[in-house]
Scaffold this active site. Structure first.
Site, PDB file in Angstrom:
ATOM      1  N   GLY A   1      -0.924   4.851  -2.241  1.00 20.26           N
ATOM      2  CA  GLY A   1      -0.370   4.418  -3.522  1.00 20.26           C
ATOM      3  C   GLY A   1      -1.294   3.385  -4.138  1.00 20.26           C
ATOM      4  O   GLY A   1      -2.009   2.683  -3.413  1.00 20.26           O
TER       5      GLY A   1
ATOM      6  N   GLN B   1      -3.740  -3.398  -9.536  1.00 18.74           N
ATOM      7  CA  GLN B   1      -4.758  -3.401  -8.479  1.00 18.74           C
ATOM      8  C   GLN B   1      -6.080  -2.852  -9.006  1.00 18.74           C
ATOM      9  O   GLN B   1      -7.146  -3.087  -8.424  1.00 18.74           O
ATOM     10  CB  GLN B   1      -4.326  -2.538  -7.292  1.00 18.74           C
ATOM     11  CG  GLN B   1      -3.074  -3.028  -6.595  1.00 18.74           C
ATOM     12  CD  GLN B   1      -2.728  -2.092  -5.448  1.00 18.74           C
ATOM     13  OE1 GLN B   1      -2.061  -1.092  -5.648  1.00 18.74           O
ATOM     14  NE2 GLN B   1      -3.189  -2.402  -4.253  1.00 18.74           N
TER      15      GLN B   1
ATOM     16  N   CYS C   1      -2.282  -2.982   2.542  1.00 20.36           N
ATOM     17  CA  CYS C   1      -2.434  -2.884   1.090  1.00 20.36           C
ATOM     18  C   CYS C   1      -3.926  -2.880   0.771  1.00 20.36           C
ATOM     19  O   CYS C   1      -4.680  -3.646   1.365  1.00 20.36           O
ATOM     20  CB  CYS C   1      -1.752  -4.092   0.427  1.00 20.36           C
ATOM     21  SG  CYS C   1      -1.909  -4.136  -1.364  1.00 20.36           S
ATOM     22  N   LEU C   2      -4.329  -2.031  -0.166  1.00 17.42           N
ATOM     23  CA  LEU C   2      -5.746  -1.999  -0.537  1.00 17.42           C
ATOM     24  C   LEU C   2      -6.184  -3.338  -1.124  1.00 17.42           C
ATOM     25  O   LEU C   2      -7.361  -3.665  -1.098  1.00 17.42           O
ATOM     26  CB  LEU C   2      -6.004  -0.881  -1.557  1.00 17.42           C
ATOM     27  CG  LEU C   2      -5.715   0.546  -1.060  1.00 17.42           C
ATOM     28  CD1 LEU C   2      -6.101   1.560  -2.140  1.00 17.42           C
ATOM     29  CD2 LEU C   2      -6.444   0.842   0.232  1.00 17.42           C
TER      30      LEU C   2
ATOM     31  N   HIS D   1       6.827  -1.010  -2.319  1.00 21.85           N
ATOM     32  CA  HIS D   1       5.577  -1.770  -2.221  1.00 21.85           C
ATOM     33  C   HIS D   1       4.827  -1.739  -3.561  1.00 21.85           C
ATOM     34  O   HIS D   1       4.392  -2.771  -4.069  1.00 21.85           O
ATOM     35  CB  HIS D   1       4.729  -1.173  -1.081  1.00 21.85           C
ATOM     36  CG  HIS D   1       3.370  -1.767  -0.928  1.00 21.85           C
ATOM     37  ND1 HIS D   1       2.984  -2.471   0.196  1.00 21.85           N
ATOM     38  CD2 HIS D   1       2.300  -1.781  -1.753  1.00 21.85           C
ATOM     39  CE1 HIS D   1       1.735  -2.878   0.042  1.00 21.85           C
ATOM     40  NE2 HIS D   1       1.290  -2.466  -1.141  1.00 21.85           N
ATOM     41  N   GLU D   2       4.681  -0.535  -4.139  1.00 16.80           N
ATOM     42  CA  GLU D   2       3.903  -0.402  -5.385  1.00 16.80           C
ATOM     43  C   GLU D   2       4.619  -1.058  -6.561  1.00 16.80           C
ATOM     44  O   GLU D   2       3.984  -1.683  -7.407  1.00 16.80           O
ATOM     45  CB  GLU D   2       3.619   1.073  -5.708  1.00 16.80           C
ATOM     46  CG  GLU D   2       2.807   1.824  -4.670  1.00 16.80           C
ATOM     47  CD  GLU D   2       1.508   1.143  -4.283  1.00 16.80           C
ATOM     48  OE1 GLU D   2       0.914   0.431  -5.131  1.00 16.80           O
ATOM     49  OE2 GLU D   2       1.079   1.292  -3.133  1.00 16.80           O
TER      50      GLU D   2
ATOM     51  N   HIS E   1       3.981  -4.653  -6.939  1.00 17.46           N
ATOM     52  CA  HIS E   1       2.716  -5.000  -7.609  1.00 17.46           C
ATOM     53  C   HIS E   1       2.917  -5.186  -9.108  1.00 17.46           C
ATOM     54  O   HIS E   1       2.210  -5.976  -9.736  1.00 17.46           O
ATOM     55  CB  HIS E   1       1.671  -3.895  -7.399  1.00 17.46           C
ATOM     56  CG  HIS E   1       0.972  -3.945  -6.071  1.00 17.46           C
ATOM     57  ND1 HIS E   1       0.224  -5.034  -5.657  1.00 17.46           N
ATOM     58  CD2 HIS E   1       0.894  -3.044  -5.067  1.00 17.46           C
ATOM     59  CE1 HIS E   1      -0.291  -4.788  -4.460  1.00 17.46           C
ATOM     60  NE2 HIS E   1       0.110  -3.586  -4.066  1.00 17.46           N
TER      61      HIS E   1
HETATM   62 ZN    ZN Z   1      -0.443  -2.770  -2.279  1.00 20.94          ZN
END
Ligand code: ZN
Length: 196
Positions: A52, A57, A110-111, A152-153, A156
């Site tokens: 995701g 991000q 997480c990226l 999670h997304e 953000h």
């Molecule tokens: Zn993330």
């Protein structure tokens, strides 16, 4: 569109970057630019091996999220049944309408928080409402990895990272690594991968 042999560069912003702390703005209408942004985000998510990626991000404070959650391990909720075969997919203006009182604890990464993993307690299932980039509205109960990834997304989009959701004990365990990441990020709050 892209020239052969041109080197492409993929960027993901990391913890400490201001854009990750903002409340992202709704997407009023899907324009050609939004489609282009979504397709760049899908490419970037895949280059970084993510499941995701939220627009902040990628440096854009917009309520746009892309998903590529694997079908394996589906818990069979209506949302997983309907959405997993459509992956990768992009949605705009996603919302969580309801959360189950039952919770699960699973390790997350997480990226934007590279190489740091920690257990996060979240509702097991959510009622997820969004519009696909192709204009289809849906509202579906989502559990399993998809349900977790949605939560999670969407965090953000409201300026939260999973590291803001930890128990005091889990937070202590990663505090040193997270502080090192943030202070290293004072000069460079992003990761870049270049590919031919
Ligand atoms: Zn993330």
């Amino acid at each position: 569109m892209l020239f052969k042999n041109k080197k492409e560069s993929f960027v993901v912003y990391t913890a400490g970057a201001a854009v990750l702390k903002e409340i992202a703005k709704p997407v009023p209408v899907v324009t050609a630019e939004i489609r282009q942004l979504a397709s760049e985000m899908i490419k970037t998510m895949r280059v970084f091996n993510g499941i995701g990626l939220a627009a902040p991000q990628y440096g854009h404070s917009l309520r746009l999220v892309v998903f590529d959650v694997p079908r394996e391990g589906s818990t069979g909720t209506p949302g997983e049944e309907y959405l997993l075969p459509k992956m990768p997919m992009a949605v705009i203006n996603p919302e969580i309408v309801m959360r189950s009182s039952e919770t699960d604890e699973k390790d997350e990464g997480c990226l934007s928080v590279p190489d740091i993993y920690a257990p996060v307690v979240r509702p097991s299932r959510v009622l997820f409402r969004a519009q696909t980039i192709d204009g289809e509205f849906f509202e579906l109960e989502c559990g399993g990895l998809l349900g977790r990834c949605i939560q999670h997304e969407l965090d953000h989009l409201d300026g939260f990272l999973f590291t803001d959701r930890l128990t005091p004990q889990a937070e202590r365990a990663i505090r040193g690594d997270l502080n090192r990441l943030k202070s290293a990020g004072q000069s460079c709050n992003y990761r870049r991968i270049s590919k031919k």
